[in-house]
Design an enzyme around this catalytic site. Structure first.
Site, PDB file in Angstrom:
ATOM      1  N   ALA A   1      -9.877  -4.664  12.259  1.00  0.00           N
ATOM      2  CA  ALA A   1     -11.229  -4.612  11.676  1.00  0.00           C
ATOM      3  C   ALA A   1     -11.383  -3.371  10.796  1.00  0.00           C
ATOM      4  O   ALA A   1     -11.024  -2.267  11.199  1.00  0.00           O
ATOM      5  CB  ALA A   1     -12.269  -4.591  12.790  1.00  0.00           C
TER       6      ALA A   1
ATOM      7  N   ILE B   1     -13.711  -1.705   7.102  1.00  0.00           N
ATOM      8  CA  ILE B   1     -14.684  -1.859   6.012  1.00  0.00           C
ATOM      9  C   ILE B   1     -14.430  -0.785   4.958  1.00  0.00           C
ATOM     10  O   ILE B   1     -13.776   0.218   5.241  1.00  0.00           O
ATOM     11  CB  ILE B   1     -16.148  -1.706   6.519  1.00  0.00           C
ATOM     12  CG1 ILE B   1     -16.347  -0.345   7.204  1.00  0.00           C
ATOM     13  CG2 ILE B   1     -16.513  -2.853   7.457  1.00  0.00           C
ATOM     14  CD1 ILE B   1     -17.800  -0.002   7.490  1.00  0.00           C
TER      15      ILE B   1
ATOM     16  N   GLN C   1      -6.917   8.060  -2.004  1.00  0.00           N
ATOM     17  CA  GLN C   1      -7.433   7.228  -3.106  1.00  0.00           C
ATOM     18  C   GLN C   1      -8.774   7.783  -3.563  1.00  0.00           C
ATOM     19  O   GLN C   1      -9.668   7.992  -2.731  1.00  0.00           O
ATOM     20  CB  GLN C   1      -7.602   5.778  -2.639  1.00  0.00           C
ATOM     21  CG  GLN C   1      -8.312   4.878  -3.620  1.00  0.00           C
ATOM     22  CD  GLN C   1      -7.598   4.836  -4.960  1.00  0.00           C
ATOM     23  OE1 GLN C   1      -6.412   4.596  -5.053  1.00  0.00           O
ATOM     24  NE2 GLN C   1      -8.338   5.105  -6.030  1.00  0.00           N
ATOM     25  N   MET C   2      -8.888   8.018  -4.858  1.00  0.00           N
ATOM     26  CA  MET C   2     -10.192   8.482  -5.368  1.00  0.00           C
ATOM     27  C   MET C   2     -11.273   7.465  -5.006  1.00  0.00           C
ATOM     28  O   MET C   2     -11.030   6.259  -5.044  1.00  0.00           O
ATOM     29  CB  MET C   2     -10.148   8.730  -6.873  1.00  0.00           C
ATOM     30  CG  MET C   2      -9.822   7.500  -7.703  1.00  0.00           C
ATOM     31  SD  MET C   2      -9.501   7.905  -9.429  1.00  0.00           S
ATOM     32  CE  MET C   2     -11.093   8.495  -9.948  1.00  0.00           C
TER      33      MET C   2
ATOM     34  N   GLN D   1     -12.466   7.181  -2.051  1.00  0.00           N
ATOM     35  CA  GLN D   1     -12.281   6.751  -0.660  1.00  0.00           C
ATOM     36  C   GLN D   1     -11.963   7.920   0.284  1.00  0.00           C
ATOM     37  O   GLN D   1     -11.070   7.806   1.133  1.00  0.00           O
ATOM     38  CB  GLN D   1     -11.138   5.737  -0.573  1.00  0.00           C
ATOM     39  CG  GLN D   1     -11.467   4.373  -1.160  1.00  0.00           C
ATOM     40  CD  GLN D   1     -10.530   3.293  -0.642  1.00  0.00           C
ATOM     41  OE1 GLN D   1      -9.325   3.451  -0.678  1.00  0.00           O
ATOM     42  NE2 GLN D   1     -11.094   2.206  -0.145  1.00  0.00           N
TER      43      GLN D   1
ATOM     44  N   TYR E   1     -12.478   6.399   3.761  1.00  0.00           N
ATOM     45  CA  TYR E   1     -11.483   5.377   4.137  1.00  0.00           C
ATOM     46  C   TYR E   1     -10.080   5.998   4.266  1.00  0.00           C
ATOM     47  O   TYR E   1      -9.353   5.714   5.215  1.00  0.00           O
ATOM     48  CB  TYR E   1     -11.508   4.305   3.058  1.00  0.00           C
ATOM     49  CG  TYR E   1     -10.704   3.055   3.337  1.00  0.00           C
ATOM     50  CD1 TYR E   1     -11.261   1.981   4.024  1.00  0.00           C
ATOM     51  CD2 TYR E   1      -9.408   2.921   2.862  1.00  0.00           C
ATOM     52  CE1 TYR E   1     -10.529   0.814   4.246  1.00  0.00           C
ATOM     53  CE2 TYR E   1      -8.676   1.761   3.070  1.00  0.00           C
ATOM     54  CZ  TYR E   1      -9.243   0.713   3.761  1.00  0.00           C
ATOM     55  OH  TYR E   1      -8.516  -0.442   3.970  1.00  0.00           O
TER      56      TYR E   1
ATOM     57  N   PRO F   1      -0.941  -1.890   4.708  1.00  0.00           N
ATOM     58  CA  PRO F   1      -0.974  -2.815   3.564  1.00  0.00           C
ATOM     59  C   PRO F   1      -1.333  -2.086   2.269  1.00  0.00           C
ATOM     60  O   PRO F   1      -2.062  -1.091   2.280  1.00  0.00           O
ATOM     61  CB  PRO F   1      -2.095  -3.807   3.918  1.00  0.00           C
ATOM     62  CG  PRO F   1      -2.367  -3.606   5.378  1.00  0.00           C
ATOM     63  CD  PRO F   1      -2.021  -2.172   5.659  1.00  0.00           C
TER      64      PRO F   1
ATOM     65  N   TYR G   1      -2.729  -3.349  -1.746  1.00  0.00           N
ATOM     66  CA  TYR G   1      -3.908  -4.101  -2.182  1.00  0.00           C
ATOM     67  C   TYR G   1      -3.656  -5.598  -1.969  1.00  0.00           C
ATOM     68  O   TYR G   1      -2.746  -6.166  -2.558  1.00  0.00           O
ATOM     69  CB  TYR G   1      -4.225  -3.774  -3.646  1.00  0.00           C
ATOM     70  CG  TYR G   1      -4.882  -2.407  -3.791  1.00  0.00           C
ATOM     71  CD1 TYR G   1      -4.132  -1.237  -3.626  1.00  0.00           C
ATOM     72  CD2 TYR G   1      -6.238  -2.290  -4.051  1.00  0.00           C
ATOM     73  CE1 TYR G   1      -4.739   0.011  -3.727  1.00  0.00           C
ATOM     74  CE2 TYR G   1      -6.849  -1.043  -4.165  1.00  0.00           C
ATOM     75  CZ  TYR G   1      -6.087   0.090  -4.004  1.00  0.00           C
ATOM     76  OH  TYR G   1      -6.685   1.329  -4.091  1.00  0.00           O
TER      77      TYR G   1
END
Ligand code: CAA
Length: 241
Positions: A83, A85, A141-142, A144, A147, A177, A179
């Site tokens: 899970a 987001i 990652q810009m 994020q 995340y 993973p 993208y």
């Protein structure tokens, strides 16, 4: 006897592909979901697995959901913490809510769920915990910070727990993973997505079943000497030594 697998976020996207694959491999599967009743109903009806509602970001709700699965299917042998987001924003625009939601759902969840199953796995001397991280936890990652921090945290958790339970027949691994072609990509502006795909050597987004194949391998009994690993599945977008 079939082993039991619980996949969080299992009614859509990568999670649903994992559910399908584990079911095809002979597991009794439960698919967790947070609140998308339509997707959950479709998953139960079309994919023929148990669905269980629960908020993985909340310890007590996670505990209740795991108890429901155990009551119906039996003890959880394989937990896939999938899970997740996104709430992307540059840090200078990110709200406290965007930060907290991502940390709770993507990182606190790994503790909230693993904690429910780890004692039983230790007692039974068997278990597989597979945590879905991300390329963006590995490289940053810009847009994020939330995340990327959560997904990097998932890798640290994986390495630590793997050592705790290595002599108990339990493996703990992460899959990272790249993208993947899911609804999550809809939040990425099309012009940005185009730029991203241009950096993937394979030349396309990944597919859910390509992540599921990796998870299914780690879930096998004979994957017993692989633990604490992070397996990257990203089409060559970020290659680690
Ligand atoms: N790769 C390359 N360039 C990117 C980028 C990316 N991932 N994200 C943003 N940019 C670029 C934009 O193209 C833009 O460049 P120009 O100024 O040259 O046009 C610049 O950064 C600023 O972007 P925006 O104009 O879009 O600024 P904004 O403040 O409106 O939005 C943003 C910023 C929220 C980060 C938005 O650009 C965005 O959503 N970017 C995508 C971020 C991303 O990659 N998220 C991953 C989602 S998928 C996922 O998370 C699953 C997984 O595990 C891989």
């Amino acid at each position: 006897m079939s082993k039991v697998a619980l996949v969080t976020g299992g009614v859509r996207g990568i999670g649903l592909a994992i559910v399908d694959r584990l079911k095809a491999d002979g597991f009794k599967v439960a698919a967790g979901y947070a609140g998308n009743e339509a997707a959950a109903k479709a998953c139960a009806e079309t994919h023929g697995v148990m669905i269980v509602r629960g908020n993985v970001g909340d310890f007590d709700d996670a505990a209740r959901a795991v108890r429901e699965v155990e009551a119906e299917l039996g003890p959880v042998d394989v937990l896939v913490n999938n899970a997740g987001i996104t709430r992307d924003a540059m840090l200078h625009k990110m709200t406290k809510e965007q930060w907290n939601e991502v940390i709770y759902v993507n990182l606190a969840s790994i503790f909230n769920m693993s904690r429910q199953v780890i004692e039983g796995m230790r007692e039974r001397g068997y278990g597989r915990i597979i945590n879905i991280s991300s390329i963006n936890g590995q490289k940053g990652q810009m847009g994020q910070t939330n995340y990327s921090a959560a997904k990097a945290g998932v890798i640290g958790f994986t390495k630590a727990l793997a050592q705790e339970v290595a002599n108990k027949g339990i493996t703990v691994n992460a899959v990272a993973p790249g993208y993947i072609d899911t609804e999550m990509m809809a939040a990425v502006p099309p012009n940005v997505l185009e730029k991203i795909v241009a950096t993937i050597p394979v030349g396309r987004l990944g597919q859910g079943h390509e992540i599921a194949a990796c998870v299914a391998f780690l879930a096998r009994e004979d994957a017993s000497f692989i633990t604490g690993a992070t397996v990257t599945v990203n089409g060559g977008q970020y290659i680690l030594g």
